[in-house]
Design a protein around this motif. Structure first.
Motif, PDB file in Angstrom:
ATOM      1  N   ARG A   6      59.349  86.195  49.251  1.00  0.00           N
ATOM      2  CA  ARG A   6      59.317  86.838  47.948  1.00  0.00           C
ATOM      3  C   ARG A   6      57.913  87.404  47.763  1.00  0.00           C
ATOM      4  NH1 ARG A   6      64.049  85.477  46.176  1.00  0.00           N
ATOM      5  NH2 ARG A   6      64.965  83.469  46.680  1.00  0.00           N
ATOM      6  N   LEU A   7      57.834  88.708  47.582  1.00  0.00           N
ATOM      7  CA  LEU A   7      56.540  89.359  47.679  1.00  0.00           C
ATOM      8  C   LEU A   7      55.832  89.552  46.344  1.00  0.00           C
ATOM      9  CD1 LEU A   7      57.489  92.068  50.304  1.00  0.00           C
ATOM     10  CD2 LEU A   7      56.492  89.828  50.681  1.00  0.00           C
ATOM     11  N   ILE A   8      56.579  90.003  45.315  1.00  0.00           N
ATOM     12  CA  ILE A   8      55.919  90.411  44.085  1.00  0.00           C
ATOM     13  C   ILE A   8      56.653  89.827  42.894  1.00  0.00           C
ATOM     14  CG2 ILE A   8      55.187  92.371  42.661  1.00  0.00           C
ATOM     15  CD1 ILE A   8      55.223  94.095  45.140  1.00  0.00           C
ATOM     16  N   PRO A   9      56.010  89.052  42.022  1.00  0.00           N
ATOM     17  CA  PRO A   9      56.657  88.601  40.792  1.00  0.00           C
ATOM     18  C   PRO A   9      57.051  89.790  39.940  1.00  0.00           C
ATOM     19  CG  PRO A   9      54.630  87.392  41.207  1.00  0.00           C
ATOM     20  CD  PRO A   9      54.664  88.534  42.178  1.00  0.00           C
ATOM     21  N   ALA A  10      58.109  89.638  39.180  1.00  0.00           N
ATOM     22  CA  ALA A  10      58.611  90.747  38.365  1.00  0.00           C
ATOM     23  C   ALA A  10      57.547  91.278  37.419  1.00  0.00           C
ATOM     24  CB  ALA A  10      59.847  90.299  37.582  1.00  0.00           C
ATOM     25  N   ALA A  11      56.717  90.392  36.896  1.00  0.00           N
ATOM     26  CA  ALA A  11      55.706  90.827  35.937  1.00  0.00           C
ATOM     27  C   ALA A  11      54.737  91.827  36.545  1.00  0.00           C
ATOM     28  CB  ALA A  11      54.946  89.624  35.413  1.00  0.00           C
ATOM     29  N   LEU A  12      54.551  91.739  37.859  1.00  0.00           N
ATOM     30  CA  LEU A  12      53.599  92.637  38.510  1.00  0.00           C
ATOM     31  C   LEU A  12      54.201  93.969  38.891  1.00  0.00           C
ATOM     32  CD1 LEU A  12      51.656  90.207  40.866  1.00  0.00           C
ATOM     33  CD2 LEU A  12      51.003  91.049  38.618  1.00  0.00           C
ATOM     34  N   ILE A  13      55.537  94.028  38.957  1.00  0.00           N
ATOM     35  CA  ILE A  13      56.171  95.274  39.403  1.00  0.00           C
ATOM     36  C   ILE A  13      55.860  96.400  38.432  1.00  0.00           C
ATOM     37  CG2 ILE A  13      58.359  96.411  39.873  1.00  0.00           C
ATOM     38  CD1 ILE A  13      59.380  93.827  41.002  1.00  0.00           C
ATOM     39  N   GLY A  14      55.914  96.095  37.115  1.00  0.00           N
ATOM     40  CA  GLY A  14      55.588  97.118  36.134  1.00  0.00           C
ATOM     41  C   GLY A  14      54.164  97.595  36.280  1.00  0.00           C
ATOM     42  N   LEU A  15      53.245  96.672  36.597  1.00  0.00           N
ATOM     43  CA  LEU A  15      51.859  97.062  36.791  1.00  0.00           C
ATOM     44  C   LEU A  15      51.694  97.955  38.003  1.00  0.00           C
ATOM     45  CD1 LEU A  15      50.085  93.658  36.054  1.00  0.00           C
ATOM     46  CD2 LEU A  15      50.299  95.642  34.538  1.00  0.00           C
ATOM     47  N   VAL A  16      52.445  97.655  39.060  1.00  0.00           N
ATOM     48  CA  VAL A  16      52.410  98.510  40.249  1.00  0.00           C
ATOM     49  C   VAL A  16      52.886  99.902  39.903  1.00  0.00           C
ATOM     50  CG1 VAL A  16      53.403  98.897  42.522  1.00  0.00           C
ATOM     51  CG2 VAL A  16      52.663  96.608  41.862  1.00  0.00           C
ATOM     52  N   SER A  17      53.999  99.979  39.148  1.00  0.00           N
ATOM     53  CA  SER A  17      54.535 101.282  38.757  1.00  0.00           C
ATOM     54  C   SER A  17      53.523 102.046  37.914  1.00  0.00           C
ATOM     55  CB  SER A  17      55.837 101.093  37.973  1.00  0.00           C
ATOM     56  OG  SER A  17      56.800 100.478  38.771  1.00  0.00           O
ATOM     57  N   LEU A  18      52.901 101.345  36.947  1.00  0.00           N
ATOM     58  CA  LEU A  18      51.911 101.989  36.104  1.00  0.00           C
ATOM     59  C   LEU A  18      50.756 102.508  36.940  1.00  0.00           C
ATOM     60  CD1 LEU A  18      50.823 102.712  33.338  1.00  0.00           C
ATOM     61  CD2 LEU A  18      49.864 100.408  33.176  1.00  0.00           C
ATOM     62  N   ALA A  54      62.280  86.073  42.680  1.00  0.00           N
ATOM     63  CA  ALA A  54      62.903  84.800  42.322  1.00  0.00           C
ATOM     64  C   ALA A  54      63.497  84.886  40.920  1.00  0.00           C
ATOM     65  CB  ALA A  54      61.880  83.680  42.391  1.00  0.00           C
ATOM     66  N   ALA A  55      64.596  84.188  40.699  1.00  0.00           N
ATOM     67  CA  ALA A  55      65.310  84.272  39.426  1.00  0.00           C
ATOM     68  C   ALA A  55      64.397  83.997  38.243  1.00  0.00           C
ATOM     69  CB  ALA A  55      66.497  83.311  39.439  1.00  0.00           C
ATOM     70  N   GLU A  56      63.510  83.034  38.395  1.00  0.00           N
ATOM     71  CA  GLU A  56      62.635  82.674  37.278  1.00  0.00           C
ATOM     72  C   GLU A  56      61.543  83.703  37.018  1.00  0.00           C
ATOM     73  OE1 GLU A  56      61.168  80.352  40.962  1.00  0.00           O
ATOM     74  OE2 GLU A  56      63.085  80.945  40.054  1.00  0.00           O
ATOM     75  N   ASP A  57      61.353  84.628  37.957  1.00  0.00           N
ATOM     76  CA  ASP A  57      60.314  85.641  37.803  1.00  0.00           C
ATOM     77  C   ASP A  57      60.859  87.004  37.401  1.00  0.00           C
ATOM     78  OD1 ASP A  57      58.246  83.902  38.492  1.00  0.00           O
ATOM     79  OD2 ASP A  57      58.530  84.262  40.634  1.00  0.00           O
ATOM     80  N   ARG A  58      62.158  87.117  37.264  1.00  0.00           N
ATOM     81  CA  ARG A  58      62.751  88.414  36.934  1.00  0.00           C
ATOM     82  C   ARG A  58      62.499  88.771  35.476  1.00  0.00           C
ATOM     83  NH1 ARG A  58      68.311  86.868  40.155  1.00  0.00           N
ATOM     84  NH2 ARG A  58      67.257  86.683  42.178  1.00  0.00           N
ATOM     85  N   GLY A  59      62.405  90.063  35.234  1.00  0.00           N
ATOM     86  CA  GLY A  59      62.160  90.525  33.875  1.00  0.00           C
ATOM     87  C   GLY A  59      63.439  90.566  33.054  1.00  0.00           C
ATOM     88  N   GLU A  60      63.406  91.409  32.035  1.00  0.00           N
ATOM     89  CA  GLU A  60      64.558  91.550  31.152  1.00  0.00           C
ATOM     90  C   GLU A  60      65.684  92.311  31.865  1.00  0.00           C
ATOM     91  OE1 GLU A  60      64.792  90.297  28.052  1.00  0.00           O
ATOM     92  OE2 GLU A  60      62.821  89.368  28.383  1.00  0.00           O
ATOM     93  N   SER A  61      66.882  92.150  31.331  1.00  0.00           N
ATOM     94  CA  SER A  61      68.014  92.926  31.831  1.00  0.00           C
ATOM     95  C   SER A  61      67.742  94.410  31.590  1.00  0.00           C
ATOM     96  CB  SER A  61      69.301  92.518  31.107  1.00  0.00           C
ATOM     97  OG  SER A  61      69.565  91.140  31.285  1.00  0.00           O
ATOM     98  N   VAL A  62      68.114  95.237  32.559  1.00  0.00           N
ATOM     99  CA  VAL A  62      67.918  96.675  32.430  1.00  0.00           C
ATOM    100  C   VAL A  62      69.119  97.263  31.697  1.00  0.00           C
ATOM    101  CG1 VAL A  62      67.546  98.845  33.648  1.00  0.00           C
ATOM    102  CG2 VAL A  62      66.591  96.708  34.570  1.00  0.00           C
ATOM    103  N   VAL A  63      68.853  97.941  30.598  1.00  0.00           N
ATOM    104  CA  VAL A  63      69.910  98.559  29.799  1.00  0.00           C
ATOM    105  C   VAL A  63      69.849 100.067  30.028  1.00  0.00           C
ATOM    106  CG1 VAL A  63      70.811  98.921  27.470  1.00  0.00           C
ATOM    107  CG2 VAL A  63      69.769  96.718  28.085  1.00  0.00           C
ATOM    108  N   PHE A  64      70.984 100.657  30.367  1.00  0.00           N
ATOM    109  CA  PHE A  64      70.991 102.093  30.655  1.00  0.00           C
ATOM    110  C   PHE A  64      72.342 102.709  30.307  1.00  0.00           C
ATOM    111  CE2 PHE A  64      72.444 100.046  34.588  1.00  0.00           C
ATOM    112  CZ  PHE A  64      73.603 100.767  34.885  1.00  0.00           C
ATOM    113  N   ASP A  65      72.345 104.019  30.201  1.00  0.00           N
ATOM    114  CA  ASP A  65      73.586 104.793  30.122  1.00  0.00           C
ATOM    115  C   ASP A  65      73.301 106.176  30.668  1.00  0.00           C
ATOM    116  OD1 ASP A  65      72.961 106.733  27.782  1.00  0.00           O
ATOM    117  OD2 ASP A  65      72.540 104.767  26.926  1.00  0.00           O
ATOM    118  N   GLY A  66      74.323 106.826  31.149  1.00  0.00           N
ATOM    119  CA  GLY A  66      74.139 108.150  31.731  1.00  0.00           C
ATOM    120  C   GLY A  66      75.456 108.863  31.936  1.00  0.00           C
ATOM    121  N   THR A  67      75.355 110.094  32.417  1.00  0.00           N
ATOM    122  CA  THR A  67      76.531 110.930  32.677  1.00  0.00           C
ATOM    123  C   THR A  67      76.720 111.096  34.175  1.00  0.00           C
ATOM    124  OG1 THR A  67      76.181 112.135  30.603  1.00  0.00           O
ATOM    125  CG2 THR A  67      77.603 113.176  32.261  1.00  0.00           C
ATOM    126  N   LEU A  68      77.931 110.838  34.633  1.00  0.00           N
ATOM    127  CA  LEU A  68      78.247 110.921  36.056  1.00  0.00           C
ATOM    128  C   LEU A  68      78.530 112.354  36.476  1.00  0.00           C
ATOM    129  CD1 LEU A  68      80.643 107.841  36.297  1.00  0.00           C
ATOM    130  CD2 LEU A  68      78.189 107.926  36.821  1.00  0.00           C
TER     131      LEU A  68
END
Length: 202
Positions: A6-18, A54-68
């Protein structure tokens, strides 16, 4: 097959993206370099690296909608309670084309087995996406995200915005459990990620 580290905790993924968004403003921006070189390649490919969260490191559920591509709508609620594999792609992206046969096979393997697939086309209009899916016999749908970027925004804390392709595995709660940044080079790895995520509810 043993679980990958397991490489990156979820909290850090947003920082990487930023960080990637911020560095995109500098002279080292790969897209800008490609434009200056006139290559027209038009995408930033990841290196195929795999991140499990890891399950305990995951962020919030991703909520989305779109057009196919067929004009119908889809939302995260349509996949509630099941594992969802989300693949970001577009038709003229060379690694997207290279991985398409593997994604087709894996999506069929897991159909009705606890995991669904959803594409997110980040550049094309519907006719191009439909032609691509027909060519590669891909049956799972894709959101047409080029006009408003709604799904890219929804997942912006989980993927670098310029990495195409990227494949995410969401758990049954809609949280990002794993990511393949770049082309799916080893189908068995994606299969294992999906199986492991499905097994969490077992």
């Amino acid at each position: 097959m043993s679980r990958r580290p397991r490489l990156i905790p979820a909290a850090l993924i947003g920082l990487v993206s930023l960080g990637l968004v911020l560095t995109g403003c500098t002279s080292d921006d790969p897209l800008a370099a490609q434009y200056r070189e006139g290559s027209g390649k038009g995408y930033i490919a990841g290196d195929g690296s795999v991140t499990e969260i890891a399950a305990e490191d995951r962020g919030e559920s991703v909520v989305f909608d779109g057009t196919l591509e067929d004009g119908s709508t889809v939302s995260s609620a349509d996949y509630a309670g099941e594992v969802l594999v989300v693949n970001f792609w577009y038709a003229s992206c060379a690694p997207c084309r290279a991985e398409a046969p593997d994604l087709k096979t894996i999506s069929e393997e897991f159909a009705g087995q606890g995991a669904s697939f959803l594409g997110v086309n980040v550049r094309d209009q519907a006719p191009s996406a439909i032609a691509f899916n027909e060519s590669y016999e891909i049956s799972y749908p894709s959101v047409m995200d080029v006009d408003d970027g709604g799904l890219q925004l929804a997942f912006s804390g989980s993927i670098p915005p310029n990495a195409v392709p990227t494949t995410l595995v969401l758990d049954s709660s809609g949280r990002v459990a794993a990511r393949i940044l770049g082309q799916v080079n080893s189908p068995s790895i994606l299969e294992t990620l999906i199986k492991d995520t499905i097994a969490e509810d077992g």
